[in-house]
Write an enzyme that holds these catalytic residues in place. Structure first.
Site: not given
Ligand code: TRP
Length: 330
Positions: A116, A200, A203
Site C-alpha cells: 500500500k 461481504k 466494517k
C-alpha cells in the site's frame, strides 16, 4: 469430552456483527461444549492500531459479554483477557530470538501495508510500527503458552498459525522439545455473509448489521437491505438475495426451503420478506441480547469471570514459561 486443547483469540477492535457471528462466534461456542477451550480477548494485538484505552476496554467488555450471552460453556472454556497474562509479554521477548526476520517480512498483513505504501509512493515502512511487524510473534506466544493443539481461525489468520508452528519448530530444534505444534482449523466455508448493500458484510464497507443491535435498530437496518426492483407478484432469485442468504443462517432447513419457495413462486414482496427475516433473527437473538445487555449494564460479573479465567490460564502459562526459561536461560 475431547482431550485436545483448542485456543483462539478475538481482537477487541469493533462491535461484532452478524457476519462475525455466523463465521466465527457460533462455531466457537459449539466447540466449547466439547473441548478444553481457551478463548481470550486479544487486547495486546489491538494496540498497534487503537490508541484509545477506553475504546479497547469497551470492546473487550462487549466481546466478553457476547461470548457469555451466546452460551460459551464456561465449564470447559477459560475466558480471559490476553493482557492479564504476564507470561505472554515475556514469552514474546524470548521467541524473538528464534524467529527469523525474513519470516516476519513474509507476513501477509505486513506485506499488504508495504504494498500500500509503495503504491502511494511513500517509504515502504511508513506507518508500520513494531507491534504490527512482530504481531505474529506475539500470536505465537499466545498459542504456544497453552499447549494448544488446534486453533480455529478465519482463513486470513491461517498464515499466523503456521508461523507459530514454524517458531515452535525452530525453538524445539535449538533447545529441545518444549512446544506442541499447533494446527490451524479453518471453519467450513459458510459462504460470504452479505451486508446491507449485498457486498461481504464488513466494517470496512460500512454495511454491517451489529449482532446485538437494539430491536428497533435491527429492524431499521434490515428494512434498508438493498434489493432489486422486482414487483411483489414476480418470481425472485433467492440465491442472489441478501435477505434469503441471511435468513438461511438462522432458520432450519425446512424453514429455509419454504422461504426459498416463496421467492421462486412470486407473490411475496421484498417488504414482507424483510419482515420475515427480521422476525427470524430477532427471535433467535432476543434472549441472548437481553443477557448481553444485562451483563454490560454492570460489568462486575464479567470482571469476575475474566479474573477467574486469568487465574486458570495463568497457571498453565506459568508452567510453560518456566520450561522455556529453563531451556533458554537456565
Ligand atoms: N490475530 C487474530 C485476529 O486478528 C487474533 C488473535 C490473537 C488470535 N492471538 C491469537 C487468534 C491466537 C488465534 C490464536 O483475528
Amino acid at each position: 469430552m475431547n482431550t485436545k486443547v483448542v485456543l483462539t483469540g478475538i481482537k477487541p477492535t469493533g462491535t461484532p456483527h452478524l457476519g462475525n457471528y455466523v463465521g466465527a462466534l457460533k462455531p466457537l461456542v459449539a466447540m466449547s461444549k466439547e473441548n478444553k477451550t481457551f478463548v481470550f480477548i486479544a487486547d495486546l494485538h489491538a494496540l498497534n492500531l487503537i490508541k484509545k484505552p477506553e475504546e479497547i476496554k469497551k470492546h473487550t467488555y462487549e466481546i466478553a459479554a457476547l461470548l457469555i450471552a451466546l452460551g460459551l460453556d464456561l465449564n470447559n472454556a477459560i475466558l480471559f483477557r490476553q493482557s492479564d497474562i504476564v507470561q505472554v509479554y515475556q514469552l514474546s521477548t524470548l521467541l524473538m530470538n528464534v524467529t527469523p526476520k525474513g519470516l516476519m517480512n513474509r507476513a501477509h498483513s505486513y506485506k499488504a501495508a508495504v504494498e500500500k505504501n509503495i503504491a502511494a509512493g511513500q517509504d515502504e515502512d511508513a506507518g508500520v510500527n513494531m507491534g504490527l511487524y512482530t504481531y505474529p510473534i506475539l500470536m505465537a506466544a499466545d498459542i504456544l503458552l497453552y499447549n494448544t493443539d488446534e486453533v480455529p481461525v478465519g482463513a486470513d489468520q491461517k498464515q499466523h498459525v503456521e508461523f507459530a508452528r514454524d517458531i515452535a519448530e525452530y525453538f524445539n530444534h535449538t533447545y529441545g522439545q518444549v512446544f506442541k505444534l499447533p494446527e490451524p482449523i479453518i471453519g467450513e466455508d459458510t459462504g460470504i455473509i452479505p451486508g446491507l448493500d449485498g457486498r461481504k458484510m464488513s466494517k470496512s464497507y460500512d454495511n454491517v448489521i451489529p449482532l446485538f443491535a437494539p430491536e428497533s435498530e435491527l429492524k431499521k437496518k434490515i428494512m434498508r437491505i438493498i434489493t432489486d426492483s422486482k414487483l411483489p407478484e414476480e418470481p425472485k432469485d433467492p440465491d442472489n438475495s441478501t435477505i434469503f442468504q441471511l435468513y438461511k443462517q438462522f432458520a432450519t432447513e425446512k424453514e429455509t426451503e419454504e422461504f426459498r419457495q416463496m421467492f421462486v413462486n412470486g407473490g411475496m414482496g421484498y417488504g414482507t420478506a424483510k419482515t420475515i427475516l427480521f422476525d427470524k433473527i430477532n427471535g433467535c437473538l432476543c434472549k441472548a441480547r437481553a443477557e448481553y445487555e444485562r451483563l454490560l449494564s454492570d460489568t462486575s460479573e464479567i470482571d469476575f469471570i475474566l479474573k477467574d479465567g486469568a487465574q486458570k490460564a495463568g497457571a498453565v502459562a506459568a508452567n510453560t514459561f518456566e520450561k522455556v526459561h529453563k531451556a533458554m536461560i537456565g
